[in-house]
Scaffold this active site. Structure first.
Site, short mmCIF file in Angstrom:
data_model
loop_
_atom_site.label_atom_id
_atom_site.label_comp_id
_atom_site.label_asym_id
_atom_site.label_seq_id
_atom_site.Cartn_x
_atom_site.Cartn_y
_atom_site.Cartn_z
N GLU A 110 0.81 -1.14 0.09
CA GLU A 110 0.00 -0.14 0.03
C GLU A 110 0.92 1.41 -0.19
O GLU A 110 1.42 1.62 1.14
CB GLU A 110 -0.78 -0.06 1.20
CG GLU A 110 -1.95 -1.24 1.19
CD GLU A 110 -2.88 -1.28 0.26
OE1 GLU A 110 -3.29 -0.20 -0.07
OE2 GLU A 110 -3.69 -2.28 0.16
N CYS A 130 -2.27 9.35 2.90
CA CYS A 130 -1.63 8.64 1.41
C CYS A 130 -2.72 8.98 0.41
O CYS A 130 -2.35 9.30 -0.81
CB CYS A 130 -1.67 7.29 1.55
SG CYS A 130 -3.09 6.46 2.14
P1 NAD Z 1 8.04 4.61 5.12
O1 NAD Z 1 7.88 3.95 3.98
O2 NAD Z 1 9.36 5.57 5.67
O3 NAD Z 1 7.98 3.69 6.19
C1 NAD Z 1 6.78 2.64 6.48
C2 NAD Z 1 7.34 1.56 7.55
O4 NAD Z 1 8.63 1.05 6.94
C3 NAD Z 1 7.66 1.93 8.90
O5 NAD Z 1 7.17 0.75 9.74
C4 NAD Z 1 9.17 2.00 8.89
O6 NAD Z 1 9.87 1.59 10.10
C5 NAD Z 1 9.70 1.05 7.96
N1 NAD Z 1 10.86 1.34 7.23
C6 NAD Z 1 11.18 2.67 6.90
N2 NAD Z 1 12.53 2.57 6.24
C7 NAD Z 1 12.83 1.22 6.28
C8 NAD Z 1 13.97 0.59 5.67
N3 NAD Z 1 14.89 1.08 5.19
N4 NAD Z 1 13.98 -0.95 5.80
C9 NAD Z 1 12.79 -1.48 6.24
N5 NAD Z 1 11.84 -0.79 7.01
C10 NAD Z 1 11.87 0.49 6.86
O7 NAD Z 1 6.82 5.47 5.16
P2 NAD Z 1 6.32 6.40 6.09
O8 NAD Z 1 7.12 7.70 6.05
O9 NAD Z 1 5.76 5.90 7.32
O10 NAD Z 1 4.72 6.79 5.28
C11 NAD Z 1 4.72 7.64 4.26
C12 NAD Z 1 4.33 7.13 3.00
O11 NAD Z 1 3.48 5.92 3.35
C13 NAD Z 1 3.71 8.06 2.03
O12 NAD Z 1 4.37 7.51 0.80
C14 NAD Z 1 2.19 7.48 1.98
O13 NAD Z 1 1.51 7.97 0.84
C15 NAD Z 1 2.39 6.16 2.12
N6 NAD Z 1 1.19 5.64 2.72
C16 NAD Z 1 0.34 4.85 1.96
C17 NAD Z 1 -0.67 4.30 2.43
C18 NAD Z 1 -1.61 3.30 1.60
O14 NAD Z 1 -2.62 2.92 2.24
N7 NAD Z 1 -1.62 3.33 0.51
C19 NAD Z 1 -1.48 4.63 3.62
C20 NAD Z 1 -0.32 5.75 4.35
C21 NAD Z 1 0.71 6.21 4.01
#
Ligand code: NAD
Length: 469
Positions: free
Chosen positions: A217, A251
């Site tokens: 997602e 998002c």
């Molecule tokens: P992110 O990708 O930075 O983090 C998401 C998860 O991944 C967190 O639990 C984090 O700890 C983990 N993570 C971060 N870096 C990592 C790495 N290098 N290796 C492994 N795990 C890692 O996202 P965010 O900043 O928390 O959220 C924002 C993004 O999420 C935006 O792009 C937004 O559009 C998207 N989003 C999508 C939805 C949806 O339903 N499609 C909903 C909410 C947010």
């Protein structure tokens, strides 16, 4: 700080424990699934105030918004699942072609095993526990990894889960990149990840090592088309609500609005009125307007304002992580305007994920469609028009996770609809029956009786005529 090998052995122990429980069969019976869904429900309702307090501490989410977008929406998902689970879980008859008869087939849903749920910070309750409802409904065990960027919510969930799931069918691993990396090295039976495309790629790469299926997602720039014939004030209010809820950190928030140049002044005025109506003349002092999650995101968002023409809001306060609901007229200079890696300004190149709304002048609906199709498929597309023809035009000539007419965000609350992206905005979908389907394997079970032995016709020695199935 635990060492990598300590993190690795902890991750291994957590997943092994979840697998042991799954293998025991304890999570499979329908009654056990219902019990766990009820436990999840109770975890939310018994501790409502603690959830509200954690969301306030992490994101300055007021209780109204916390109830609506986090707790309420998750409870609605659980209730919908409880209402329909019996029907979804029933084996159904599978079709058998005449050439194979006599035979009988059934489709038997079975759980996948151990499912990892990786959640982001922007809706730290909903985006962790909503997928969990589907995971439990399908009879799996779960490992949850809340976002480290919302520490109060993460700590609360880590404290509550062992109380409500004492059998270990749900466990929580708190932490950031090192903890997630060690988790991703383990073998899961499914991973559901909500977050950025960059981390989505890391997750998918790690999953490939074990051939683990993933639901991703992701995000992107969700466009709005604001037609000349759209009802100005009603539409502007809905756009403002969808954009500035959770201070734009959604998002599926409208990322940018396309409209014709003549319409811009009226739209800007209507957005200004709507913002004041929704959050008061000074949203900084009101109880309902959120804050930016951390200083890094704050600095990124303030940086995005450089070189734009700010027409509403724009004021900000780093100590408070406050950025006012802001509208900018996008500096494009291109004809037609570009949105994506080639765009003239970062506000049109990056997913904004904050309370900054660029208005992009385009000549027509057709040109807006060209802009949308010029880059990655968005997670949502919002169309405000009173013309059925224009609605169809967007539906038929663009691709996005979802299309919503005359509103924003609301499709995420429609539990009967699949929620997910397409292309760069994600793969797979969940919510309601789609969650249950995502976290189950639909296993065909076929019985071909030994007599009459019609299979002989398909076995050698073949006659000259052979057999046509
Ligand atoms: P992110 O990708 O930075 O983090 C998401 C998860 O991944 C967190 O639990 C984090 O700890 C983990 N993570 C971060 N870096 C990592 C790495 N290098 N290796 C492994 N795990 C890692 O996202 P965010 O900043 O928390 O959220 C924002 C993004 O999420 C935006 O792009 C937004 O559009 C998207 N989003 C999508 C939805 C949806 O339903 N499609 C909903 C909410 C947010």
């Amino acid at each position: 700080m635990p060492t990598t090998s300590e993190l690795s052995s902890r991750a291994h122990a957590t997943v092994s424990e979840a697998r042991r429980l799954f293998d025991s069969g304890a999570t499979r019976p329908l009654a056990a699934r219902v019990r766990r869904l009820r436990a999840l429900r109770a975890m939310l309702t018994d501790n409502e105030h603690d959830f509200e307090a954690a969301l306030w501490s992490d994101l300055h989410k007021g209780s109204g918004e916390a109830q609506l977008t986090e707790i309420g929406v998750t409870l609605a998902e659980i209730d919908h699942t409880l209402r329909h689970l019996r029907r979804w879980a029933r084996p159904r008859r599978g079709p058998v072609p005449a050439s194979l008869r006599p035979a009988r087939a059934r489709l038997v849903p079975e759980p996948l095993g151990v499912v990892l749920v990786l959640a982001p910070w922007n809706y730290p309750v909903q985006l962790l526990l909503d997928p969990l409802a589907g995971v439990l409904a399908a009879g799996n065990t779960a490992v949850l990894k809340p976002s480290e960027l919302t520490p109060a919510t993460s700590a609360l969930i880590a404290r509550l889960v062992p109380r409500y799931f004492p059998d270990g069918s749900v466990s929580v691993v708190e932490g950031g990149v090192p903890e997630t990396t060690e988790l991703l090295a383990q073998r899961f039976d499914h991973i559901v990840f909500t977050g950025s495309g960059a981390v989505g790629r890391i997750v998918m790469r790690a999953a490939a090592e074990h051939l683990t299926p993933v639901t991703l997602e992701l995000g992107g720039k969700s466009p709005v088309w604001f037609d000349d014939d759209a009802q100005l004030h009603r539409a502007a209010r809905r756009i403002a609500w969808a954009k500035y809820t959770n201070a734009g950190q959604t998002c599926i928030a409208p990322d940018y609005v396309m409209t014709t140049p003549d319409r811009i002044p009226a739209l800007v005025e209507a957005l200004k009125v709507a913002i004041a109506d929704l959050w008061g003349s000074d949203p900084a002092t009101g109880p309902d307007y959120g804050r930016i999650v951390n200083e890094r995101q704050f600095d990124r968002l303030v940086g995005l304002l450089d070189g734009t023409d700010v027409v509403v809001g724009g004021d900000h306060d780093r100590a408070e992580r406050y950025i006012a609901p802001t509208v900018v007229v996008a500096p494009s200079g291109d004809e037609p305007p570009a949105v994506g890696p080639e765009a003239a300004h970062p506000v049109l190149r990056e997913e904004i994920f904050g309370p900054v709304l660029p208005i992009v002048p385009v000549a027509s609906a057709e040109q807006a469609i060209g802009v949308i199709n010029g880059w990655d498929k968005p997670l949502a597309l919002y169309v405000f028009t009173s013309s059925a023809r224009t609605r169809r035009l967007f539906e038929q000539n663009t691709s996005s996770g979802a299309v919503v007419h005359d509103a924003g965000l609301v499709h995420a609350a429609a539990t009967g609809l699949p929620f997910g992206g397409v292309g760069a905005s994600g793969m797979g979908a969940y919510h309601g029956a789609y969650s249950w389907r995502t976290f189950s394997h639909l296993k065909p079970v076929l019985r071909k009786p030994l007599a009459p032995d019609t299979l002989r016709l398909a076995q050698p020695p073949f006659t000259d005529r052979g057999l046509r199935l």
